[in-house]
Structure formats: structure tokens, C-alpha cells
Design a protein around this motif. Sequence first.
Motif, short mmCIF file in Angstrom:
data_model
loop_
_atom_site.label_atom_id
_atom_site.label_comp_id
_atom_site.label_asym_id
_atom_site.label_seq_id
_atom_site.Cartn_x
_atom_site.Cartn_y
_atom_site.Cartn_z
N LYS A 1 37.54 48.14 47.78
CA LYS A 1 36.94 46.83 47.55
C LYS A 1 36.91 46.50 46.06
N TRP A 2 36.81 45.20 45.78
CA TRP A 2 36.54 44.64 44.47
C TRP A 2 37.73 44.64 43.52
N TYR A 3 38.35 45.81 43.26
CA TYR A 3 39.45 45.87 42.30
C TYR A 3 40.32 47.10 42.59
N GLN A 54 33.41 44.84 37.97
CA GLN A 54 33.53 45.58 36.72
C GLN A 54 33.41 47.08 36.96
N LEU A 55 32.48 47.49 37.82
CA LEU A 55 32.31 48.91 38.12
C LEU A 55 33.54 49.47 38.82
N SER A 56 34.09 48.69 39.75
CA SER A 56 35.28 49.13 40.46
C SER A 56 36.48 49.21 39.52
N LYS A 57 36.56 48.28 38.58
CA LYS A 57 37.65 48.29 37.62
C LYS A 57 37.58 49.52 36.72
N GLU A 58 36.37 49.87 36.30
CA GLU A 58 36.19 51.07 35.47
C GLU A 58 36.54 52.32 36.26
N ASP A 59 36.12 52.35 37.52
CA ASP A 59 36.42 53.50 38.37
C ASP A 59 37.94 53.65 38.56
N TRP A 60 38.61 52.53 38.75
CA TRP A 60 40.07 52.54 38.93
C TRP A 60 40.77 53.08 37.68
N ALA A 61 40.25 52.74 36.52
CA ALA A 61 40.86 53.14 35.26
C ALA A 61 40.72 54.63 34.97
N TYR A 62 39.93 55.34 35.77
CA TYR A 62 39.77 56.77 35.57
C TYR A 62 40.96 57.57 36.12
N GLN A 63 41.84 56.91 36.87
CA GLN A 63 42.99 57.59 37.45
C GLN A 63 44.18 57.54 36.49
N GLU A 64 44.77 58.71 36.20
CA GLU A 64 45.85 58.77 35.22
C GLU A 64 47.09 58.00 35.65
#
Length: 309
Positions: free
Chosen positions: A101-103, A234-244
Motif C-alpha cells: 500500500k501507499w508507495y 511518506q512512511l511507506s516511501k522511506e520503507d521502500w528506500a531501505y531496499q538496495e
Amino acid sequence: MVKNFSSKNLYRTNQTNFNKIPGEKIAYWATTTIYSAYQHGTLQKVATPRLGMATADNTRFLRYWYEIDSRDICFSAQSRKDAVATKKKWFSYEKGGEYRKWYGNNQYVVNWKNDGYQIRHFAGEEGKIRSHNYNLDYIFNPGITWNALSSGSFSSRIVLEGHLFDNAGSMMFLKNPQDIWYLQGLLSTPVVAQLLTLLNPTMNYQPGTLSELAVIKDANKYGIISDKSHACYQLSKEDWAYQESVSDFSPLFLLAHIAEHTVLVICHIHRRISKIRVTDKHPFKKLATWWHKIQNVPKKCQTFGLGGH
């Protein structure tokens, strides 16, 4: 024949209620709350769902973003004219993916060089064009995408400008752009999951089905729902950015704990940064800055051979 009229498995309803649901679905288990929600209108009044493109040959026209030289990818085209002006070949492409969800789930790029000339002229042996649903009036515009096929629950995500979209990741476009956060908030609730069981009991969510969802624009709650929806995005976007493996990967969350001076943290950072390629998004100068942070760890960590190499 019903013998026990007090049974919990017995439903009673006025069949005229079925007329209140688009398509006159025989949803005898629907509540009066659901029927009343449809008095406020449906999603098609606030958004236009569109079936995504079929390239007719994904092996030929699609790639993961990391398979392509980043200098030949455009992630932010705002229009067809803008895309042509970049003279780039590959552009962001929404194609459904796993439940999220979200991003996120934006790993693909599509060959849309010269306004998609190759795809739009891709013909079979008989000369008939095989690809279709280009959505030329909608591509590169912000909207909401969702997974057309799902083995679980329905999920949708905000997509800002710069994307084309597949029939496995169709999109809806808001008639009032400001409604995007409010509508995404609604689509992420159990309410929509319940409505979808009435409209379409299968796991195939097509634009026609989404357009029949009941939508209530509550003026008193519009602001707070939009704000909370944006915060979730925004939280989902930050979480997504944690993946290399994602294009907007950011290792800064790893460096946030540098003050802990623990060997495990330093080792973890050392291992991840050493695998990052030098690209437009991660230029050498930027990587050098991160590496400098690793080299400035306490002496006690350097004794393990982790901080000074």
C-alpha cells in the motif's frame, strides 16, 4: 426450504435494495450502511480508472531499472512532449507486483523512446498492431495504481508524475488533483475490501469494478484523512528506500546509528556500501562521503578491521 427462521444463516432484505448497488448485485448480506453509502455517489464521479497498456511482448519492451544504464532512464517526465525532449529510451512503468500500500513496486522501466514508436508500431506477421491501450492522454500524469490480480487483499499506491502503466497495474486519475490523498486513504481501508466482495468476488480488480466503489467526501474529515494519508505515503516511501534493489535506495538510515559505535552496525554498513554501484543517483563523490563516515569510527572499532579500509 427454511425450517428454522431464527437461524444465523438466514438473511432477509428488501430486493429493491439491490438497485442501489451498481449492476444490481444480489448482495443480500449488504448492510443498511453500505446501501446508504451509495446514495453519495461512486468513485467514477471523482476519478477516471483506466486499463493499462499491453505491450504484446514484455520480454522485448520491459526491463528492471537496474538492468539499464541509468543515463538512458527518465524517472520524471511530466508529459509526452517532455519525454520526447529527454531523448531517453526507458521510462518508469507501473506493473502491479506484490501486495503493498501507499508507495512502491516501481521496479520496471519500459521502452518509450520517441513517444513509444516501437511499441505503437509493433505488428504481427499479418501486419496488425499487437500492442494496445496506450492511454496517451493520461501517461506521465499523477494518479493511483493498484494490483489488477491479487491472491490476497486489494492494495493501491500513489504514483506521482513520470510513469506509464501496464494492464497489470492500471491507474485512476483524479478529476480534482487535491483528492488524491483522500481517495488513497479510502482505498486503503477495510471498507473498500468489504465493498469489493460485493462488486466482484474474484481476485481480478478491473477499472470497471473500481469505478463502482461507493465514495463519500466528508468535508469535516477531508483534511485529517488527507493529512494522515500523506503521512502513510511518506512512511511507506522511506520503507521502500531501505531496499538496495530499488532506484531510490538510501543508505542514510544505516548511518543514523553510527553513534552507537557497535561492531555489528559498522560491519552492516561496510557490507552494504561496498555493494553499491556508482550511478547517476549514487555518484562517486556521494559514495566517498558515506565511506568517509565509515573511516571515522572510533579506534576500538578499527581494531576489528572494519573502519579504516
